[in-house]
Write a protein that holds these residues in place. Structure first.
Motif, mmCIF file in Angstrom:
data_model
loop_
_atom_site.group_PDB
_atom_site.id
_atom_site.type_symbol
_atom_site.label_atom_id
_atom_site.label_comp_id
_atom_site.label_asym_id
_atom_site.label_seq_id
_atom_site.Cartn_x
_atom_site.Cartn_y
_atom_site.Cartn_z
ATOM 1 N N SER A 236 -14.690 18.813 1.272
ATOM 2 C CA SER A 236 -15.881 18.588 0.489
ATOM 3 C C SER A 236 -15.611 17.645 -0.468
ATOM 4 C CB SER A 236 -16.036 19.978 -0.190
ATOM 5 O OG SER A 236 -15.086 20.435 -1.157
ATOM 6 N N ARG B 299 -9.043 22.483 -3.819
ATOM 7 C CA ARG B 299 -10.281 22.909 -4.237
ATOM 8 C C ARG B 299 -10.177 23.889 -5.553
ATOM 9 N NH1 ARG B 299 -13.940 24.600 0.875
ATOM 10 N NH2 ARG B 299 -13.352 22.421 1.401
ATOM 11 N N ARG C 72 -23.043 14.600 5.548
ATOM 12 C CA ARG C 72 -21.714 14.610 5.352
ATOM 13 C C ARG C 72 -21.120 15.882 6.231
ATOM 14 N NH1 ARG C 72 -20.800 11.800 0.222
ATOM 15 N NH2 ARG C 72 -19.166 13.239 -0.515
ATOM 16 N N ARG D 276 -24.281 24.411 8.393
ATOM 17 C CA ARG D 276 -22.818 24.844 8.397
ATOM 18 C C ARG D 276 -22.720 26.131 9.504
ATOM 19 N NH1 ARG D 276 -19.607 23.364 3.941
ATOM 20 N NH2 ARG D 276 -20.567 22.058 2.374
ATOM 21 N N PHE E 140 -17.814 20.074 8.502
ATOM 22 C CA PHE E 140 -18.067 20.596 7.111
ATOM 23 C C PHE E 140 -16.470 21.238 6.468
ATOM 24 C CE2 PHE E 140 -21.973 21.282 8.781
ATOM 25 C CZ PHE E 140 -22.761 20.293 8.227
#
Length: 337
Positions: free
Chosen positions: A114, A334, A233, A304, A111
């Motif tokens: 993103s 981000r 993902r 996560r 993770f």
């Protein structure tokens, strides 16, 4: 007038001769480019695009032969072949290189990314340059970064809608310690295995499931032997396009520049192709009968949380300056999204 004409002719001759002089530096040769990726996947389509660009730029002097689907061996075997100078080129998940250049494990942290924009900022920036430099002493020359994409989970036992559904499932993972720890932390039984062996292992029930980007699942026809997919993902895979250093040093400067430019140009094409293919592949897998599960935000956070110690473990063993640079680059990107 006669002097002016001579000057013009001399200029034209120089213009005509220069490309020929450059072309003379390009020798006739064949380059073997191998990958574990399935034929028709964005990775292999990128390899074919690279071959086309090289043929055009070299005036047909350099032929690139593409060997997909592990035809010349699995990823680890291919790395050895490059280091020994037996094979010229390959492309593979960046994290797989952690066995010879440990800092590459950072790219497989669970993770971590993103969005693709974060990957681009990392791989095209200082982090990507520093990682590439770590390959040179290992007998490998990094030419470009391509991508495989976000990885998702599949299995043939039951839908995985919550963390507990993973308990005891035998999940094939790539041959990298971080994947073993990641899926172990999630309660699964991870089984490392080269990608060319995965279809048969799923078909025979040697393993219950695997994890890969949707486009790779589709092109490898894993949906034929897998009923359930969960959009996790959990990892995003950049790919490294590499050349054997032993073979690279035999090339002239013009040949090296041609191959570097071609890898970069093909990379722009390949990354966009991979991103376009991702969403379409999920829809195609559903249409083909696969049951697709989306994790709730709360459940995704549980995934996560369970894998956070794995990220901390591998970050702690990496170059602290590189870890900070990686995290700062992602945070900056981000924040700008």
């Amino acid at each position: 007038m006669r002097m002016k004409l001579k000057s013009m002719l001399a200029g034209l001759m120089l213009t005509a001769v220069m490309p020929l002089a450059v072309q003379a530096e390009i020798r006739e040769q064949t380059i073997r480019f191998a990958s574990a990726g399935a034929d028709g996947s964005p990775i292999v389509l990128g390899m074919h695009k690279f071959a086309e660009i090289v043929k055009e730029k070299s005036g047909g002097k350099i032929e690139v032969k593409v060997f997909p689907a592990g035809m010349l061996g699995g990823d680890m075997q291919t790395i050895t072949s490059l280091q020994g100078g037996v094979l010229q080129m390959t492309t593979m998940n960046a994290g797989l290189l952690s066995g010879i250049a440990p800092d590459f494990a950072l790219l497989d942290l669970p993770f971590l990314f993103s969005a693709p924009a974060e990957v681009d900022a990392v791989m095209s920036g200082e982090v990507g340059q520093k990682l590439a430099a770590e390959l040179d002493p290992k007998g490998l020359v990094a030419l470009s970064y391509w991508e495989l994409g976000f990885r998702n989970l599949t299995n043939n036992r039951h839908p995985v809608a919550k963390l507990e559904d993973l308990s005891g499932l035998k999940i094939r993972v790539v041959q990298s310690p971080i994947y073993l720890d990641m899926f172990g932390a999630l309660g699964a039984n991870p089984v490392p295995m080269p990608f060319p062996e995965v279809y048969t292992a799923l078909e025979t029930g040697t393993v219950d499931g695997q994890e890969n980007p949707a486009a790779s699942i589709l092109t490898a026809k894993l949906n034929e032997v897998q009923k359930y997919m969960t959009i996790t993902r959990h990892t995003y895979n950049p790919q490294v396009v590499m050349f054997s250093k032993k073979q690279w040093e035999k090339l002239g400067p013009e040949e090296q520049k041609l191959l570097q430019d071609a890898a970069a140009e093909a990379g722009t094409y390949q990354r966009q192709l991979a991103r376009d293919a991702d969403a379409k592949a999920v829809a195609d897998l559903k249409a083909a009968g696969m049951e697709v599960t989306e994790l709730s935000p709360e459940e995704l956070q549980r995934f996560r949380d369970k894998t956070a110690p794995v990220a901390e473990k591998f970050s702690a063993s990496a170059n602290p300056e590189l870890v900070k640079l990686l995290n700062d680059t992602i945070a900056r990107t981000r924040g700008g999204n």
